[in-house]
Write a protein that holds these residues in place. Structure first.
Motif, PDB file in Angstrom:
ATOM      1  N   LEU A  48      53.416  38.437  44.147  1.00  0.00           N
ATOM      2  CA  LEU A  48      54.296  37.931  45.195  1.00  0.00           C
ATOM      3  C   LEU A  48      55.240  39.023  45.694  1.00  0.00           C
ATOM      4  N   SER A  49      55.527  39.997  44.837  1.00  0.00           N
ATOM      5  CA  SER A  49      56.385  41.125  45.218  1.00  0.00           C
ATOM      6  C   SER A  49      55.653  42.119  46.116  1.00  0.00           C
ATOM      7  N   GLY A  50      54.325  41.979  46.211  1.00  0.00           N
ATOM      8  CA  GLY A  50      53.514  42.914  46.976  1.00  0.00           C
ATOM      9  C   GLY A  50      52.881  43.999  46.124  1.00  0.00           C
ATOM     10  N   ASP A  51      53.247  44.062  44.846  1.00  0.00           N
ATOM     11  CA  ASP A  51      52.676  45.072  43.950  1.00  0.00           C
ATOM     12  C   ASP A  51      51.201  44.788  43.678  1.00  0.00           C
ATOM     13  N   GLU A  52      50.423  45.863  43.662  1.00  0.00           N
ATOM     14  CA  GLU A  52      48.980  45.774  43.415  1.00  0.00           C
ATOM     15  C   GLU A  52      48.697  45.609  41.915  1.00  0.00           C
ATOM     16  N   ARG A  53      47.655  44.839  41.595  1.00  0.00           N
ATOM     17  CA  ARG A  53      47.186  44.717  40.230  1.00  0.00           C
ATOM     18  C   ARG A  53      45.655  44.683  40.222  1.00  0.00           C
ATOM     19  N   LEU A  54      45.085  45.230  39.162  1.00  0.00           N
ATOM     20  CA  LEU A  54      43.647  45.168  38.950  1.00  0.00           C
ATOM     21  C   LEU A  54      43.346  43.838  38.271  1.00  0.00           C
ATOM     22  N   ALA A  55      42.358  43.120  38.811  1.00  0.00           N
ATOM     23  CA  ALA A  55      42.070  41.758  38.354  1.00  0.00           C
ATOM     24  C   ALA A  55      40.761  41.711  37.570  1.00  0.00           C
ATOM     25  N   TYR A  56      40.787  40.955  36.488  1.00  0.00           N
ATOM     26  CA  TYR A  56      39.640  40.809  35.586  1.00  0.00           C
ATOM     27  C   TYR A  56      39.395  39.335  35.301  1.00  0.00           C
ATOM     28  N   GLN A  57      38.149  39.023  34.963  1.00  0.00           N
ATOM     29  CA  GLN A  57      37.805  37.648  34.612  1.00  0.00           C
ATOM     30  C   GLN A  57      36.733  37.666  33.529  1.00  0.00           C
ATOM     31  N   ARG A  58      36.815  36.677  32.659  1.00  0.00           N
ATOM     32  CA  ARG A  58      35.760  36.442  31.656  1.00  0.00           C
ATOM     33  C   ARG A  58      35.433  34.970  31.696  1.00  0.00           C
ATOM     34  N   VAL A  59      34.141  34.702  31.861  1.00  0.00           N
ATOM     35  CA  VAL A  59      33.681  33.311  31.929  1.00  0.00           C
ATOM     36  C   VAL A  59      32.730  33.067  30.773  1.00  0.00           C
TER      37      VAL A  59
END
Length: 163
Positions: free
Chosen positions: A152-163
């Motif tokens: 929400l601050s605009g900062d970038e993050r690398l996103a991961y998922q495990r299903v």
């Protein structure tokens, strides 16, 4: 040593803040100079996790050695993903935030993921680009890099998922 994971309580707050301080030290030593700046995570953030019944501590011998938030979807910062896609974008999921532990206590990340996986098979986590320790742990534990999200601050993050 017996390790347990339980819901965090207000009485744990000082211990949680000490764990965050130790985790920041690990981050800075590994070159992650920008994630979790001054004042974050705050007591108010932890209290908000508690209000959602998503604040947890990891204990060994009655001592808090770790903290994490495990929160149900939807997470508004995960609504849009860039330069990639989620593995499963249809089913409900949980997000793990604010994973922290003491550097001398090993296996906390695995314990947290075992606990979370027992509650939901669809888990998402994001991390700072400079957090190479977290990126390594995520891949080691079967997570797939999915793309970039923005807080929400605009900062970038690398996103991961495990299903």
């Amino acid at each position: 040593m017996k390790r347990i994971i339980r819901e965090a309580r207000l009485a744990d707050m000082d211990a949680i803040m000490q764990v965050f301080s130790a985790a920041k030290g690990i981050m800075r030593k590994s070159g992650n100079m920008h994630q979790w700046g001054e004042g974050y995570p705050s007591e108010d953030v932890v209290k908000a996790d508690m209000e959602k019944k998503g604040a947890f501590v990891v204990e060994e011998e009655d001592k808090v050695v770790g903290y994490f938030a495990f929160l149900p979807s939807p997470d508004p910062t995960y609504n849009r993903i860039y330069d990639g896609k989620w593995i499963d974008d249809e089913q409900a999921y949980h997000v793990v935030h604010r994973i922290a532990s003491y550097p001398e206590v090993h296996g906390v990340f695995s314990s947290i993921l075992d606990f979370c996986s027992s509650l939901d098979r669809n888990i998402r986590i994001d991390t700072h680009r400079d957090n190479t320790i977290m990126q390594h742990n995520l891949l080691k534990h079967g997570f797939t890099y999915c793309g970039i999200i923005y807080l929400l601050s605009g900062d970038e993050r690398l996103a991961y998922q495990r299903v």
